[in-house]
Write a protein that holds these residues in place. Structure first.
Motif, PDB file in Angstrom:
ATOM      1  N   ALA A 164       0.673  -1.156   0.069  1.00 10.29           N
ATOM      2  CA  ALA A 164       0.028  -0.024   0.023  1.00 10.29           C
ATOM      3  C   ALA A 164       0.844   1.170   0.051  1.00 10.29           C
ATOM      4  O   ALA A 164       0.990   1.974   0.902  1.00 10.29           O
ATOM      5  CB  ALA A 164      -1.053  -0.058   1.132  1.00 10.29           C
ATOM      6  N   VAL A 165       1.542   1.664  -1.191  1.00  9.14           N
ATOM      7  CA  VAL A 165       2.383   2.565  -1.270  1.00  9.14           C
ATOM      8  C   VAL A 165       1.718   3.492  -2.425  1.00  9.14           C
ATOM      9  O   VAL A 165       1.651   3.009  -3.406  1.00  9.14           O
ATOM     10  CB  VAL A 165       3.743   2.252  -1.623  1.00  9.14           C
ATOM     11  N   PRO A 166       1.503   4.846  -2.216  1.00  9.52           N
ATOM     12  CA  PRO A 166       0.876   5.736  -3.356  1.00  9.52           C
ATOM     13  C   PRO A 166       2.035   5.662  -4.381  1.00  9.52           C
ATOM     14  O   PRO A 166       3.156   5.610  -4.346  1.00  9.52           O
ATOM     15  CB  PRO A 166       0.894   6.861  -2.879  1.00  9.52           C
ATOM     16  N   THR A 167       1.382   5.558  -5.456  1.00  4.12           N
ATOM     17  CA  THR A 167       2.137   5.377  -6.972  1.00  4.12           C
ATOM     18  C   THR A 167       1.669   6.448  -7.916  1.00  4.12           C
ATOM     19  O   THR A 167       0.455   6.361  -8.230  1.00  4.12           O
ATOM     20  CB  THR A 167       2.066   3.925  -7.269  1.00  4.12           C
ATOM     21  N   LEU A 168       2.609   7.119  -8.493  1.00  5.01           N
ATOM     22  CA  LEU A 168       2.359   8.046  -9.550  1.00  5.01           C
ATOM     23  C   LEU A 168       3.056   7.709 -10.836  1.00  5.01           C
ATOM     24  O   LEU A 168       4.059   7.415 -10.888  1.00  5.01           O
ATOM     25  CB  LEU A 168       3.036   9.341  -9.163  1.00  5.01           C
TER      26      LEU A 168
END
Length: 277
Positions: free
Chosen positions: A3-7
């Protein structure tokens, strides 16, 4: 899944407005180098950009009449080989143009990448352009240190290019992230369809050749990500989630998009076909 934000960024039109001064020029210089009876005008190229992939745009030349006029092979294998040679030359010319600083980065790219990196977000780029071209633009847009933090998915890593979702499905699989933790930055309808088809929330920053395209499936549509004064500020073109960015799109705005309930256009789509790696 982590659950790591990813761009995830598209390249052309997103990291830099590359099409007219970069790709179009490189295509035409390639045609001249090989003495081909073709030159694309800006109007011509506005149609060609709807075709995903440089090789695929080159293949659109190969009408029976053009093959005869240019003295090209008539068999598929021969044509595939010559298109690959054209594309290598075009990539060489294009990366040289990038190195010469012909195409400045789009507003807000370096700023938002720095903010995301500092906050520990994953960074990636997913593009139908050749990997060498993508890495050249990426380094030019954000600097070598930040560019080194990106995972790059580009060129022929998947057989079906945008608007097929394959490159985004490959990216989230390789990154080991869940679709709910990903935001894509795109500039075209083809790119938006690819991202939404993979179940990904998408912010659109319109570019020269895409400003009039349909972006009704996007979570946010803006003129650019924007930079502080005296830079170019953001104009909001569509904001269905009511995020309300100000003069620039911030990492907080992107986090709010991730936290918002999906609106009616956004659905998870499941694909049974295997995506090539």
């Amino acid at each position: 899944m982590t659950a790591v934000p990813t761009l995830i960024f598209d390249c052309d039109g997103v990291l830099a407005d590359t099409e007219q001064d970069g790709h179009l020029r490189a295509f035409n210089e390639t045609f001249a180098f090989y003495d081909l009876p073709a030159r694309w005008s800006v109007v011509d190229y506005a149609e060609k950009v709807r075709i995903g992939g440089g090789k695929e745009r080159l293949k659109s030349l190969l009408t029976p009449e053009f093959v005869v006029d240019a003295g090209l092979p008539r068999d598929i294998a021969g044509q595939t080989e010559i298109v690959a040679a054209w594309h290598r030359k075009k990539t060489e010319i294009y990366t040289s143009l990038v190195a010469d600083g012909v195409m400045p980065p789009r507003p807000g790219i370096a700023r938002i990448v720095h903010a995301a990196s500092t906050a520990g977000w994953n960074l990636a780029c997913a593009s139908t352009s050749a990997e060498a071209s993508v890495r050249a633009v990426l380094s030019h847009a954000v600097g070598a240190d930040l560019a080194a933090q990106f995972s790059v998915f580009a060129g022929d890593v998947v057989p079906a290019k945008k608007p097929a979702p394959d490159i985004y499905l490959l990216a989230i699989n390789e990154l080991g992230v869940d679709a709910d933790d990903v935001i894509v930055i795109e500039d075209s309808n083809n790119g938006l369809r690819a991202a939404v088809g993979a179940g990904l929330r998408t912010v659109v920053t319109v570019s020269t050749f895409t400003v009039d395209e349909d972006f009704s499936d996007a979570s946010l549509v803006v003129s650019s990500l924007g930079d502080p004064s005296p830079g170019e500020t953001t104009r909001v073109l569509n904001d269905p989630l009511r995020i309300g960015p100000g003069a620039l799109v911030s990492l907080i705005d992107l986090s709010r998009i991730l936290a918002a309930p999906r609106f009616k256009h956004e659905t998870h789509v499941h694909y049974n076909r295997k995506v090539a790696s």
